[in-house]
Design an enzyme around this catalytic site. Structure first.
Site, PDB file in Angstrom:
ATOM      1  N   HIS A   8       0.929  -1.193   0.068  1.00 46.69           N
ATOM      2  CA  HIS A   8       0.154   0.121   0.013  1.00 46.69           C
ATOM      3  C   HIS A   8       1.010   1.236   0.036  1.00 46.69           C
ATOM      4  CE1 HIS A   8      -3.763   2.093   2.068  1.00 46.69           C
ATOM      5  NE2 HIS A   8      -3.207   2.808   0.969  1.00 46.69           N
ATOM      6  N   ALA A  74      -4.125   8.746  -3.436  1.00 39.93           N
ATOM      7  CA  ALA A  74      -5.613   8.398  -3.140  1.00 39.93           C
ATOM      8  C   ALA A  74      -6.270   9.339  -2.911  1.00 39.93           C
ATOM      9  CB  ALA A  74      -5.646   7.652  -1.873  1.00 39.93           C
ATOM     10  N   SER A  75      -5.998  10.619  -2.327  1.00 38.33           N
ATOM     11  CA  SER A  75      -6.780  11.880  -2.140  1.00 38.33           C
ATOM     12  C   SER A  75      -6.942  12.635  -3.201  1.00 38.33           C
ATOM     13  CB  SER A  75      -6.302  12.500  -0.898  1.00 38.33           C
ATOM     14  OG  SER A  75      -4.873  13.311  -1.214  1.00 38.33           O
ATOM     15  N   HIS A 225      -5.930   0.066   5.929  1.00 38.26           N
ATOM     16  CA  HIS A 225      -6.243   0.608   6.879  1.00 38.26           C
ATOM     17  C   HIS A 225      -6.636  -0.098   8.123  1.00 38.26           C
ATOM     18  CE1 HIS A 225      -7.277   3.416   3.743  1.00 38.26           C
ATOM     19  NE2 HIS A 225      -6.280   3.881   4.083  1.00 38.26           N
ATOM     20  N   GLU A 286       1.657   2.559   3.908  1.00 42.94           N
ATOM     21  CA  GLU A 286       1.023   3.735   3.162  1.00 42.94           C
ATOM     22  C   GLU A 286       2.137   5.164   3.744  1.00 42.94           C
ATOM     23  OE1 GLU A 286      -3.195   5.962   2.320  1.00 42.94           O
ATOM     24  OE2 GLU A 286      -2.946   4.743   3.991  1.00 42.94           O
TER      25      GLU A 286
END
Length: 344
Positions: A8, A74-75, A225, A286
């Protein structure tokens, strides 16, 4: 000795030119006269190298990880902005940058594709980009946003036939999908503190309610997560499944659903690995992502998740090998083939 594979990673450190281009694209939605061309974005290989060597690669070396599965930030996916054409252009740009990073650092980075999703648009429109990323870029997985609306949840559940065109391609290409939302445009839900974790939990509950894996027994989902609230409330989910007359979770979901280790304290990692079977846990950090600071109680970065795995008193050496390498290679068969091709 295990390879340490981080399943990730996002390109959160892309050169600033990317964000500037995106801001201009967003402005162009209202004023087509200022809409930029793809060719207007110019990022050199040297800029890519600098953005990686001084950030992700430096931390990988410091923390002792070998490979990162690398997808666009991702954001930044922000599927709720603009229409399908906007999302399609943006996804293509971001996926190409991750591919270029994987070309510059083939030993360390492997591409995972974002999809050009758009609210209310048939997911089948994502298939050309998915196929390009697999065939031309060597992508080993995809990120699938269950809520392209950005916090308003206007799409059908993941078990709905709405999503089947994507699932059919996932099975055809042996691709897992990380279930990963993007920016929240709903002020009630902080993007990384609430929306991400809500989505992880929501996706798992949707899968309990349906029977998706009867139609797609080979489908694989990675819930990031640490699975949101799922491990902490495992008894609740088992009990709800029982009330719904579903099979036990072990057979209903756990041959197809996996969790990563993006959990940023020792008790959380210990809980994850107490509740969730080792075969369903994949190493991830991440890094340079949602939580970038240093924990004042330990003096270490919150997202240095390898420390928590190493400090675990419940994981054996074989368990750690499964989490660091074996499970990742099993869930991402294209990664396994790529690594075997490199003699690894």
């Amino acid at each position: 000795m295990s390879l340490i594979i981080d399943c990730h990673g996002h390109y959160t450190t892309a050169p600033k030119a990317l964000e500037a281009w995106r801001n201009q694209q967003i402005a162009g939605i209202q004023d087509p006269a200022v809409m930029p061309k793809v060719a207007d974005l110019k990022i050199s290989d040297d800029e890519l190298r600098e953005s990686i060597e001084s950030n992700q690669l430096r931390l990988m070396k410091e923390r002792g990880s070998d490979i990162t599965l690398f997808s666009p930030r991702a954001s930044f996916m922000a599927h709720h902005i603009g229409d399908f054409n906007v999302s399609s252009t943006w996804a293509a740009i971001c996926n190409e940058l991750c591919f270029r990073v994987s070309q510059l650092f083939p030993e360390n980075f492997v591409p995972v594709a974002m999809l050009p999703q758009s609210p209310g648009v048939d997911p089948a429109t994502c298939i050309p980009e998915l196929e390009k990323c697999v065939r031309e870029y060597g992508a080993v997985g995809i990120n699938l946003n269950p809520d392209p609306s950005g916090g308003h949840w206007t799409s059908p559940p993941l078990t709905d036939r709405h999503w089947y065109p994507i699932y059919e391609k996932m099975v055809e290409y042996d691709l897992p999908a990380m279930i990963h939302v993007s920016t929240s445009c709903n002020a009630c839900f902080h993007t990384t503190g609430a929306h991400y974790l809500n989505a992880d939990t929501t996706a798992f509950m949707q899968l309990i309610q349906g029977d998706l894996f009867k139609d797609f027994p080979e489908l694989k989902f990675l819930i990031p997560h640490g699975g949101g609230a799922v491990p902490y409330h495992w008894g609740r989910f088992r009990g709800l499944a029982q009330e719904m007359k579903k099979p036990l979770l072990d057979t209903h979901l756990m041959n197809n659903v996996f969790f990563d280790t993006c959990v940023y304290h020792q008790p959380g990692i210990d809980l994850l690995n107490t509740v969730i079977p080792v075969k369903n846990v994949l190493f991830a950090s991440e890094m340079i992502g949602a939580v970038r600071g240093i924990d004042p109680t330990t003096g270490n970065y919150y997202d240095d998740t390898k420390r928590y795995i190493e400090a675990s008193k419940i994981l054996s050496a074989e368990d750690k090998h499964q989490i660091y390498e074996a499970n990742v290679r099993r869930v991402f068969p294209r990664l396994d083939a790529r690594l075997k091709g490199q003699g690894r």
